[in-house]
Design an enzyme around this catalytic site. Structure first.
Site, PDB file in Angstrom:
ATOM      1  N   ASP A   1       0.735  -1.217  -0.192  1.00 17.05           N
ATOM      2  CA  ASP A   1       0.048   0.118   0.072  1.00 17.05           C
ATOM      3  C   ASP A   1       0.714   1.179  -0.031  1.00 17.05           C
ATOM      4  OD1 ASP A   1      -2.929   1.125   0.431  1.00 17.05           O
ATOM      5  OD2 ASP A   1      -1.531   2.206   1.835  1.00 17.05           O
TER       6      ASP A   1
ATOM      7  N   TYR B   1       4.265   9.550  -0.636  1.00 17.42           N
ATOM      8  CA  TYR B   1       5.091   8.742   0.336  1.00 17.42           C
ATOM      9  C   TYR B   1       6.432   9.068  -0.171  1.00 17.42           C
ATOM     10  CZ  TYR B   1       0.985   6.589   1.900  1.00 17.42           C
ATOM     11  OH  TYR B   1      -0.123   6.264   2.401  1.00 17.42           O
TER      12      TYR B   1
ATOM     13  N   LYS C   1      -1.929   6.741  -4.397  1.00 15.48           N
ATOM     14  CA  LYS C   1      -2.979   7.337  -4.190  1.00 15.48           C
ATOM     15  C   LYS C   1      -2.756   8.553  -4.963  1.00 15.48           C
ATOM     16  CE  LYS C   1      -3.238   5.142   0.305  1.00 15.48           C
ATOM     17  NZ  LYS C   1      -1.790   4.701   0.564  1.00 15.48           N
TER      18      LYS C   1
ATOM     19  N   HIS D   1      -6.567  10.386  -2.384  1.00 14.57           N
ATOM     20  CA  HIS D   1      -5.843  10.269  -1.026  1.00 14.57           C
ATOM     21  C   HIS D   1      -6.621  11.214   0.121  1.00 14.57           C
ATOM     22  CE1 HIS D   1      -1.592   9.524   0.636  1.00 14.57           C
ATOM     23  NE2 HIS D   1      -2.541   9.334   1.497  1.00 14.57           N
TER      24      HIS D   1
END
Ligand code: A2P
Length: 363
Positions: free
Chosen positions: A111, A116, A141, A174
């Site tokens: 995930d 990130y 996302k 997101h």
């Protein structure tokens, strides 16, 4: 209405070469070599960690997902694995090893997200493992500043290229917040009604670049706001914070009723609260009774509640520990559920202030 979910050369320094053994020193070299080989062997077996008291994972004897669902079926018919490696805050030069450890220990679900900042490292690690693409579930996302329908496909393409794939199994909005293209706050129209963004995502499903679409951090009101539109594909999942301190019982009950699968991020409590979670007396009692670790009790509880669990770790032995879950006996499950819903719920993640918006993203 949502549809039903049924889911070398030795390293040298300053250019100097490692000296070969001379005859006189050969015996010493052999002794060092034996000590070195033994040392590596013992270290790998966990002896040094245990002996020094620094081994991070307790022992347990569990096989993967004993008695709990290994997958949930999404409206598309795709089966999403119930346990994933969460990649949020998995730092550079760590995340690749974590992904490799995960895949090697049997994870089939990663995930991630564009924000990130680690998708290229994840992609490179996946390439090293040689795992066939179809054997791994990849989620990413769409970041807040790419909600404009004109920006959605290029944002997706950036994630695809970094991950080294031509499709995602799941792509989520997101946050229910559309920032302007330059990242400034905020695009009111697309925040109030994310349908134009969603419609673009639906097009990308039809184009074969995404297999399933969903949302993240949406509350009931925002989901209803989205699903009031004539959607071609309903959201397949909603990924939200769920843990012992913030169990989201109401959202979970509502989501089950409407056939929307929840995914639990920060399932162990998130940074700063993990130690506290794993020391909760009832968690420790259940762990002792079942001979499993407190983290395994918590991860098992999540899946037993009917959610996907996304524990994050960059520590290989913890990565492996988190994959192994088991059905808790009903009375122990109820005991833990009661403890989780009996205290004042306390959310750990709320970036509203850091974005400078004048409302709470969860209202
Ligand atoms: P690390 O990544 O250094 O292994 P959450 O998933 O709730 O956000 O929690 C993530 C945090 O929990 C990380 O700091 C991670 O540390 C730690 N963690 C993950 N798995 C375990 C485990 N099995 N036991 C103890 N701590 C863990």
């Amino acid at each position: 209405m949502l549809s039903k979910v049924t889911y070398k050369q030795l390293p040298t320094h300053n250019g100097s070469r490692t000296k070969p053994c001379h005859r006189k020193t050969k015996g010493v070299c052999v002794i060092f070599l034996v000590i070195f080989v033994l040392g590596v062997g013992l270290h790998r077996a966990g002896f040094t960690h245990s002996f020094l008291g620094t081994r991070k994972c307790a022992s347990y004897s569990l096989s993967t997902t004993g008695g709990l669902p290994t997958h949930y079926t999404l409206p598309s018919g795709d089966k999403i694995p119930s346990v994933a490696l969460g990649l949020w805050k998995a730092g550079k030069n760590q995340v690749g090893n974590a992904v490799q450890a995960a895949v090697e220990s049997g994870y089939q679900h990663l995930d991630g997200a564009w924000i990130y900042g680690n998708e290229a490292e994840v992609g490179a690690a996946l390439k090293r493992t040689n795992i066939p693409r179809e054997d791994i579930w990849l989620t990413s996302k769409l970041w807040n500043s790419f909600h404009d329908p004109e920006d959605v496909e290029s944002a997706l393409d950036a994630s695809l290229s970094r991950l080294g794939t031509d499709y995602l199994d799941l792509y989520l909005i997101h946050w229910p917040l559309a920032l302007n293209r330059d990242g400034s706050v905020y695009n009111q129209a697309l925040t109030d009604d994310p349908y134009p963004t969603w419609k673009k995502l639906e097009e990308l499903v039809d184009k074969g670049k995404i297999r399933n679409i969903g949302v993240s951090n949406f509350n009931i009101r925002r989901i209803q706001n989205l699903t009031a539109n004539p959607l071609k594909y309903p959201p397949a999942v909603n990924q939200v914070e769920i843990n012992f301190w913030f169990p989201q019982a109401e959202l979970l009950a509502w989501s089950k009723e409407y056939g929307l699968l929840l995914e639990a991020y920060s399932p162990l409590g998130g940074d700063g609260r993990v130690g506290e979670t794993l020391s909760v007396p009832v968690v420790k009692e259940i762990a002792a009774e079942l001979g499993i670790t407190p983290a395994q009790v918590i991860n098992s509880w999540h899946v037993q509640r009917g959610t996907v669990v996304l524990p994050k770790s960059v520590t290989p032995c913890r990565v492996e520990e988190n994959l192994h879950i088991t059905k808790l006996p009903d009375e122990l499950f109820e005991k833990l559920e009661t403890a989780a819903i009996s205290h004042e719920p306390k959310r750990g993640v709320n970036p509203s202030k850091s974005w400078g918006i004048d409302f709470d993203i969860f209202d």
